[in-house]
Design a protein around this motif. Structure first.
Motif, short mmCIF file in Angstrom:
data_model
loop_
_atom_site.label_atom_id
_atom_site.label_comp_id
_atom_site.label_asym_id
_atom_site.label_seq_id
_atom_site.Cartn_x
_atom_site.Cartn_y
_atom_site.Cartn_z
N PHE A 161 48.50 38.90 43.03
CA PHE A 161 48.51 38.73 41.48
C PHE A 161 47.55 39.98 40.88
CE2 PHE A 161 49.92 34.33 41.86
CZ PHE A 161 50.99 34.42 40.90
N GLY A 162 47.17 40.83 41.83
CA GLY A 162 46.45 42.14 41.45
C GLY A 162 44.85 41.88 41.39
N ALA A 163 44.31 41.05 42.20
CA ALA A 163 42.87 40.52 42.53
C ALA A 163 42.32 41.86 43.34
CB ALA A 163 42.65 39.38 43.20
N ARG A 164 41.08 42.48 42.70
CA ARG A 164 40.66 43.60 43.44
C ARG A 164 39.60 42.83 44.64
NH1 ARG A 164 37.82 45.69 38.68
NH2 ARG A 164 37.94 43.50 38.19
N ARG A 165 39.03 43.76 45.14
CA ARG A 165 38.21 43.28 46.35
C ARG A 165 37.03 42.48 45.90
NH1 ARG A 165 34.45 46.64 50.64
NH2 ARG A 165 34.73 45.14 52.27
N ARG A 166 36.59 42.79 44.83
CA ARG A 166 35.43 41.92 44.60
C ARG A 166 35.88 40.60 44.00
NH1 ARG A 166 32.52 44.07 39.09
NH2 ARG A 166 34.24 42.90 38.54
N ASP A 167 36.94 40.55 43.23
CA ASP A 167 37.34 39.34 42.93
C ASP A 167 37.91 38.38 44.13
OD1 ASP A 167 37.40 39.81 40.22
OD2 ASP A 167 39.28 41.12 40.37
N LEU A 168 38.51 39.03 45.01
CA LEU A 168 39.10 38.29 46.22
C LEU A 168 37.72 37.47 46.80
CD1 LEU A 168 41.21 40.70 48.03
CD2 LEU A 168 41.72 38.36 47.13
N PHE A 169 36.54 38.53 46.92
CA PHE A 169 35.39 38.01 47.60
C PHE A 169 34.70 36.88 46.65
CE2 PHE A 169 30.69 38.41 48.23
CZ PHE A 169 30.80 38.32 49.61
N LEU A 170 34.49 37.04 45.07
CA LEU A 170 33.60 36.00 44.36
C LEU A 170 34.65 34.81 44.21
CD1 LEU A 170 31.93 38.49 42.06
CD2 LEU A 170 31.04 37.11 43.91
N LYS A 171 35.83 35.10 44.12
CA LYS A 171 36.62 33.88 43.55
C LYS A 171 37.55 33.38 44.61
CE LYS A 171 36.74 35.85 39.00
NZ LYS A 171 37.23 36.89 38.03
N VAL A 172 37.72 33.86 45.82
CA VAL A 172 38.72 33.29 46.84
C VAL A 172 37.70 32.76 47.97
CG1 VAL A 172 40.53 33.31 48.31
CG2 VAL A 172 40.77 34.29 46.10
N ALA A 173 37.23 34.03 48.57
CA ALA A 173 36.39 33.79 49.89
C ALA A 173 35.36 33.03 49.77
CB ALA A 173 36.33 35.25 50.53
N LEU A 174 34.28 33.36 48.86
CA LEU A 174 33.12 32.76 48.62
C LEU A 174 33.36 31.19 48.27
CD1 LEU A 174 30.15 33.87 49.07
CD2 LEU A 174 30.08 34.34 46.69
N PRO A 175 33.85 30.91 47.42
CA PRO A 175 34.11 29.36 46.97
C PRO A 175 34.78 28.72 48.45
CG PRO A 175 35.17 30.68 45.39
CD PRO A 175 34.75 31.65 46.20
N GLY A 176 35.70 29.18 49.06
CA GLY A 176 36.47 28.86 49.96
C GLY A 176 35.69 28.35 51.23
N SER A 177 34.38 29.28 51.38
CA SER A 177 33.37 29.05 52.37
C SER A 177 32.50 27.93 52.26
CB SER A 177 32.77 30.38 52.80
OG SER A 177 31.84 30.60 51.84
N VAL A 178 32.59 27.29 50.97
CA VAL A 178 31.34 26.23 50.71
C VAL A 178 31.38 25.07 51.84
CG1 VAL A 178 30.89 24.21 49.32
CG2 VAL A 178 31.35 26.73 48.46
N PRO A 179 32.53 24.50 52.14
CA PRO A 179 32.38 23.38 52.97
C PRO A 179 31.63 23.84 54.54
CG PRO A 179 34.58 23.31 52.23
CD PRO A 179 33.81 24.79 51.73
N ILE A 180 32.32 25.02 55.06
CA ILE A 180 31.51 25.65 56.31
C ILE A 180 30.19 25.80 56.06
CG2 ILE A 180 31.75 27.49 58.12
CD1 ILE A 180 34.65 27.51 57.35
N VAL A 181 29.51 26.37 54.83
CA VAL A 181 28.39 26.76 54.63
C VAL A 181 27.31 25.18 54.57
CG1 VAL A 181 26.53 27.43 52.91
CG2 VAL A 181 28.63 28.62 53.33
N VAL A 182 28.07 24.27 54.00
CA VAL A 182 27.56 23.12 53.91
C VAL A 182 27.13 22.55 55.16
CG1 VAL A 182 27.41 20.48 52.98
CG2 VAL A 182 28.26 22.55 51.68
N ALA A 183 28.18 22.42 56.15
CA ALA A 183 28.12 22.39 57.63
C ALA A 183 27.05 23.05 58.21
CB ALA A 183 29.45 22.46 58.29
N GLY A 184 26.87 24.23 57.78
CA GLY A 184 25.62 24.85 58.62
C GLY A 184 24.33 24.52 58.05
N LEU A 185 24.49 24.08 56.69
CA LEU A 185 23.13 23.28 56.13
C LEU A 185 22.68 22.31 56.90
CD1 LEU A 185 21.04 23.52 53.95
CD2 LEU A 185 22.67 22.15 52.40
#
Lengths: 258, 270
Positions: A161-185
């Motif tokens: 859908f035309g996301a750039r690298r920054r969008d991918l990072f901020l809008k897909v990868a970062l939110p997607g990692s929240v549960p794993i980060v909470v497990a780390g917490l």
């Protein structure tokens, strides 16, 4: 209905086993199997608990330890998640950071407490620094692996859908990692609490760990047991809270990607 | 800890295949080297107080001094024997208990709550009372290593056994395997990766326990020396001992991880 029963069954058997432990402890002393000096008794501990609670000593000690833990954790969250995100962004940064991060993980941080006291003084700042370094690695490692293992299908969809690298990072990868980060917490809270309590055994003038060491040196077993029980209670409550957070942050996911 | 190390899947700046393969190691080495240079410069130029930070050259000199005058091997031996005894006891106690808890629901209902309460609390808090019970010698350190290491072993063994493939168990039972047989031949091998993960976590806890135990009060050992040099503000010497114990813990952890990889390689991926 059966699940509710199973739930209560676990609760009932848990209460029974705690009651048996307390009863066995009390009887062992009353029957003269062990000297009261070594183990104290549940009744004495309860009385001392109430006295310390009334005098505000418990609130003061728990307050100091929790304050140090939260400061250390907050710093570790900022640094761990920030560095983890940076490292996932660039392979070079990841490799630059790696030896230092894993050193703080492998090294018993407490060993450096004389240095922290020299730099930061006796008391809260030293303990916060120890808690921070103890808690850093799980947060960093989980942020990094959470972003790296981001759902590839979502990434591909976003890209198409035309996301750039920054969008991918901020809008897909970062939110997607929240549960794993909470497990780390959750891991970080455990390591941070160990850091706070062990640090207070050595380099503090207040807090739960300090009171355990203080009463230990005076051979006051009962008061020491009060603080030990408090540490267990604090540990259980924090872990339960984090487990709830973990479940809550993971609940919006559905399907096999979870 | 789940740390993905899939460097191979990504491409590095193409400077050549060999460089490409070792890119990570090169960057890490360069970063450590740069850190050492900055540390040395900062101490030498007086940007930081070298009395509190030491410097790489001072640490090196301290290492030579320790090798010559300090009884390093004696202290290392004391710590190693305390660690080994405590860890062996944790394995000998934790594995059977984990197996029993994993297979018996009734046992789990009664043992799990108090065990979890102890598992979530830092066991190092028990140090002062262990010293009252067992004295300032090796026994209290062996006990604190045991307490630090035993819970990850129990919990992971239990989890590994509970997650055992029910089809394998069924098959074993259909071929006439008894309770003991199915435990030794199906459950334990099946739970091995989880058990090893527990052992790996336990190593870190055990190493921390022995050092902190010796720092708290002791007559010899690595932690004892760290405490002595810390109180004397001999930072270089302190760092040598701290590096030594870190290296020990790190090497053991890596060894168990290699074992884990080998075991995973013969298991078919689900």
């Amino acid at each position: 209905m059966t699940r509710m029963f199973a739930h209560h069954q676990a609760l009932i058997s848990g209460c029974i086993s705690f009651a048996v432990i307390l009863l066995g402890w009390q009887l062992a002393v009353d029957l003269g199997l062990v000297q009261v000096f070594f183990t104290s008794t549940p009744v004495r501990v309860a009385v001392a608990f109430w006295q310390e609670f009334r005098s505000g000593e418990i609130a003061a000690n728990v307050g100091v330890s929790l304050y140090e833990l939260f400061c250390g954790l907050a710093l570790a969250c900022v640094a761990g998640i920030g560095l983890g995100a940076l490292a996932s962004w660039s392979r070079t940064i990841e490799h630059v950071l790696e030896p230092f991060i894993w050193f703080t993980y492998a090294c018993p941080i407490i060993a450096f407490y004389p240095l922290f006291i020299a730099w930061l003084g006796l008391g809260a700042p030293t303990i916060i620094a120890i808690a921070f370094l103890s808690a850093l690695t799980p947060l960093y490692a989980n942020t990094l692996s959470g972003i790296k293992t981001a759902d590839q299908e979502l990434m591909r969809a976003a890209r198409s859908f035309g996301a750039r690298r920054r969008d991918l990072f901020l809008k897909v990868a970062l939110p997607g990692s929240v549960p794993i980060v909470v497990a780390g917490l959750r891991l970080a809270v455990g390591r941070g609490l160990t850091g706070v309590i062990a640090g207070e055994l050595f380099g503090a003038a207040a807090g739960l760990g300090y009171s355990i060491a203080f009463y230990g040196q005076k051979l006051k077993t009962t008061e020491m047991m009060v603080s030990l029980v408090l540490v267990v209670i604090v540990g259980v409550i924090l872990t339960q809270l984090l487990s709830l957070c973990e479940a809550a942050t993971d609940s919006w996911r559905t399907g096999p990607g979870r | 800890m789940a740390v993905a190390t899939d460097y191979e899947h990504r491409r590095a700046p193409s400077i050549g295949a060999a460089l490409d393969r070792h890119y990570g190691a090169l960057v890490s080495t360069a970063a450590v080297f740069a850190f050492l240079v900055v540390w040395q410069l900062a101490a030498a130029r007086g940007w930081v107080n070298a009395r509190y930070t030491s410097s790489p050259s001072q640490v090196f000199a301290a290492a030579l001094d320790i090798a010559r005058h300090d009884d390093f091997l004696h202290h290392a031996w004391v710590s190693l024997s305390e660690f080994t005894l405590g860890f062996a006891a944790a394995l000998g106690f934790g594995l059977p208990l984990g197996l029993a808890l994993g297979t018996s629901r009734r046992l789990r209902l009664f043992i799990d709550p108090p065990m979890m309460a102890l598992y979530t609390a830092p066991r190092l808090t028990l140090l002062p009372i262990l010293i009252i019970w067992l004295g300032i010698g090796a026994a209290s350190k062996v006990a604190v290593v045991f307490l630090g290491a035993v819970f990850p072993i129990i919990v992971n063994t239990m989890a590994g056994v509970r997650e055992a493939d029910p089809r394998l168990l069924q098959a074993a039972r259909a071929f006439g395997a008894g309770r003991l047989d199915s435990m030794i031949k199906v459950l334990v091998p099946g739970a091995l990766p989880a058990i090893l993960l527990g052992v790996r976590l336990a190593i870190g806890r055990g190493v921390l326990s022995v050092v902190v135990g010796e720092m708290f009060v002791s007559e010899a050992g690595i932690g004892h020396q760290i405490m002595n040099y810390g109180e004397a503000m001999q930072v270089g010497h302190l760092m040598v001992y701290a590096f030594a114990i870190s290296l020990f813990g790190y090497a053991l952890t890596i060894a168990v991880r290699l074992l884990e990889d080998r075991i995973r390689s013969w298991r078919p991926q689900p």
